[in-house]
Design a protein around this motif. Structure first.
Motif, PDB file in Angstrom:
ATOM      1  N   ASP A 239     -27.699  -6.867   3.763  1.00 10.59           N
ATOM      2  CA  ASP A 239     -28.743  -6.853   4.798  1.00 10.59           C
ATOM      3  C   ASP A 239     -30.118  -7.122   4.193  1.00 10.59           C
ATOM      4  O   ASP A 239     -30.905  -7.900   4.730  1.00 10.59           O
TER       5      ASP A 239
ATOM      6  N   TYR B 206     -30.946  -8.645   1.380  1.00 17.65           N
ATOM      7  CA  TYR B 206     -31.126 -10.033   0.915  1.00 17.65           C
ATOM      8  C   TYR B 206     -31.281 -10.992   2.096  1.00 17.65           C
ATOM      9  O   TYR B 206     -32.036 -11.961   2.012  1.00 17.65           O
ATOM     10  N   LYS B 207     -30.577 -10.720   3.186  1.00 18.61           N
ATOM     11  CA  LYS B 207     -30.721 -11.601   4.354  1.00 18.61           C
ATOM     12  C   LYS B 207     -32.146 -11.508   4.912  1.00 18.61           C
ATOM     13  O   LYS B 207     -32.767 -12.513   5.234  1.00 18.61           O
ATOM     14  N   ASN B 208     -32.643 -10.287   5.009  1.00 16.84           N
ATOM     15  CA  ASN B 208     -34.031 -10.129   5.475  1.00 16.84           C
ATOM     16  C   ASN B 208     -35.006 -10.788   4.505  1.00 16.84           C
ATOM     17  O   ASN B 208     -36.021 -11.361   4.910  1.00 16.84           O
TER      18      ASN B 208
ATOM     19  N   SER C   5     -35.187 -14.530   5.056  1.00 15.64           N
ATOM     20  CA  SER C   5     -36.025 -14.830   6.228  1.00 15.64           C
ATOM     21  C   SER C   5     -37.515 -14.686   5.877  1.00 15.64           C
ATOM     22  O   SER C   5     -38.330 -15.515   6.270  1.00 15.64           O
TER      23      SER C   5
ATOM     24  N   ASN D 216     -20.827 -14.953   1.343  1.00 18.65           N
ATOM     25  CA  ASN D 216     -21.557 -14.794   2.582  1.00 18.65           C
ATOM     26  C   ASN D 216     -23.074 -15.022   2.366  1.00 18.65           C
ATOM     27  O   ASN D 216     -23.728 -15.761   3.101  1.00 18.65           O
ATOM     28  N   LEU D 217     -23.588 -14.411   1.333  1.00 12.64           N
ATOM     29  CA  LEU D 217     -25.023 -14.542   1.054  1.00 12.64           C
ATOM     30  C   LEU D 217     -25.369 -15.947   0.547  1.00 12.64           C
ATOM     31  O   LEU D 217     -26.371 -16.548   0.965  1.00 12.64           O
TER      32      LEU D 217
ATOM     33  N   MET E 153     -25.617 -18.345   3.367  1.00 15.15           N
ATOM     34  CA  MET E 153     -26.869 -18.234   4.123  1.00 15.15           C
ATOM     35  C   MET E 153     -28.019 -18.874   3.342  1.00 15.15           C
ATOM     36  O   MET E 153     -28.864 -19.557   3.908  1.00 15.15           O
TER      37      MET E 153
END
Ligand code: FAD
Length: 347
Positions: free
Chosen positions: A93, A95-97, A100, A133-134, A137
């Motif tokens: 979570d 790393y995804k934020n 962005s 997954n990461l 992205m």
């Protein structure tokens, strides 16, 4: 001799060097031993220089400031080996934020991740899926992901993840090789065979004090071995990120680059090199840690070299700092220097 990494320089006399080494080991252990018994605020004070803060906003703020010095970045969410797979979700979570936020603020940055924080040591398949997954992205956003190299328990597993991701078409990923390990030259052959010029390395000495059965332990041997890796990586046409603050390594890299006709503002002239990638230098770059040897980094940057700063941030700064201190007590000298001579070794 596992308790120190020798810090003497080649021009010193052997007696002085030996004295320096012994004193450095002894003194470092003392300072580190004292620091880890200090209250959290003191460890926080020590780490402040090396850690961007607790949050993504803190990391963005630091990167905006250092962008003015022409730096680019790789960001690390602090934290390492997890003990159950649920803990990996925090890193996914975060790393995804982070991706962005990097895009939103238009920062020239990629990501550094610790494979064991994604579960690689608990369950190979699940850990791999989390990392993929990461990386997927990141690929959608044209962003590169570097798998930091941890201790020898995960060396092969980390290399395997990179090879497998490439074979699935995810080529925006590379790892780190540690010059101190005896196996490293054959690991370069291995990645060259598997990935050809798509191999993208960060080469460093290695922070983990590995057993002498598998790794060099003396300063000069580690420097020579690291320099040999740089030569081999450049020769193989791979991308080579030189991650060191040590002048004998940086100077060696500069002359090796020159011998290949590589340098600032010159397209990579090597016939066997890979395609240029967004956000990368002409076949190479220099990398340094936040808070370390700023003047040297700025000098390289002024000369036109691509220089990347490693930006660690996150809630787990305390655990990270304590573990780093315990793992490599030679950092004690740097702590003492920062405390007693704050003007030296400016960030
Ligand atoms: P050293 O001889 O240790 O340092 C040279 C000089 O730099 C010192 O005399 C000192 O003046 C200064 N210096 C170095 N470190 C510090 C410090 N912490 N605080 C203050 N001053 C300092 N290791 C891994 O095992 N895996 C990784 O994935 C990894 N990634 C890295 C990424 C980057 C961008 C960098 C720069 C290092 C990374 N390392 C990693 C750590 C690396 O392996 C070395 O342990 C570390 O860089 C110290 O080695 P050095 O080559 O800088 O030389």
């Amino acid at each position: 001799m596992k308790f120190w990494t020798a810090n003497h320089k080649p021009h010193e006399s052997p007696t002085r060097a030996l004295y320096g080494v012994v004193m450095t080991g002894w003194f470092s252990r003392l300072v580190v031993g004292m620091t880890i018994r200090m209250p959290k605020w003191f460890v926080g004070w020590v780490s402040r220089r090396y850690v961007a803060g607790n949050t993504i906003d803190d990391a963005i703020k630091v990167m905006k400031r250092l962008s003015k010095e022409n730096a680019c970045f790789t960001v690390d969410v602090l934290g390492e080996e997890i003990t159950n797979l649920e803990e990996a979700q925090y890193f996914i979570d975060e790393y995804k934020n982070l991706i962005s936020a990097i895009i939103r603020h238009n920062i020239d940055s990629n990501l550094s991740i610790k494979p064991t924080a994604f579960g690689l040591l608990i369950d190979r398949e699940k850990g791999y899926d989390n990392i993929r997954n990461l990386v997927e992205m990141a690929a959608h956003n044209d962003m590169f992901v570097r798998l930091d190299m941890e201790d020898h328990r995960v060396t092969q597993a980390t290399i395997d993840v990179v090879v497998d991701l490439h074979s699935e078409g995810l080529t925006n990923v590379g790892t780190v090789y540690q010059g101190r390990l005896f196996r490293v030259l054959s690991d370069i052959d291995y990645l060259e065979e598997k990935l050809g010029p798509a191999a993208d390395y960060r080469i460093c000495k290695g922070i983990y004090l590995e057993p002498e059965e598998i790794a060099h332990t003396g300063y000069s041997e580690i420097v020579s071995a690291t320099n040999a890796c740089i030569d081999k990586m450049l020769e193989s046409g791979s991308y080579c990120a030189i991650a060191s603050h040590d002048k004998p390594v940086i100077n060696h890299a500069l002359s090796a680059l020159k011998s290949y006709g590589m340098g600032p503002n010159i397209d990579d002239p090597r016939k066997n090199s890979g395609k240029p990638r967004a956000g990368k230098g002409p076949g190479y770059e220099f990398q340094m840690l936040l808070g370390v040897r700023g003047p040297l980094r700025r000098k390289l940057s002024k000369q036109g070299h691509r220089t990347r700063v490693y930006i660690p941030y996150g809630e787990k700064w305390y655990e990270y700092s304590i573990r780093r201190l315990q793992e490599n007590p030679t950092v004690g000298v740097q702590i003492a220097k920062a405390f007693l001579m704050p003007w030296s070794n400016r960030p």
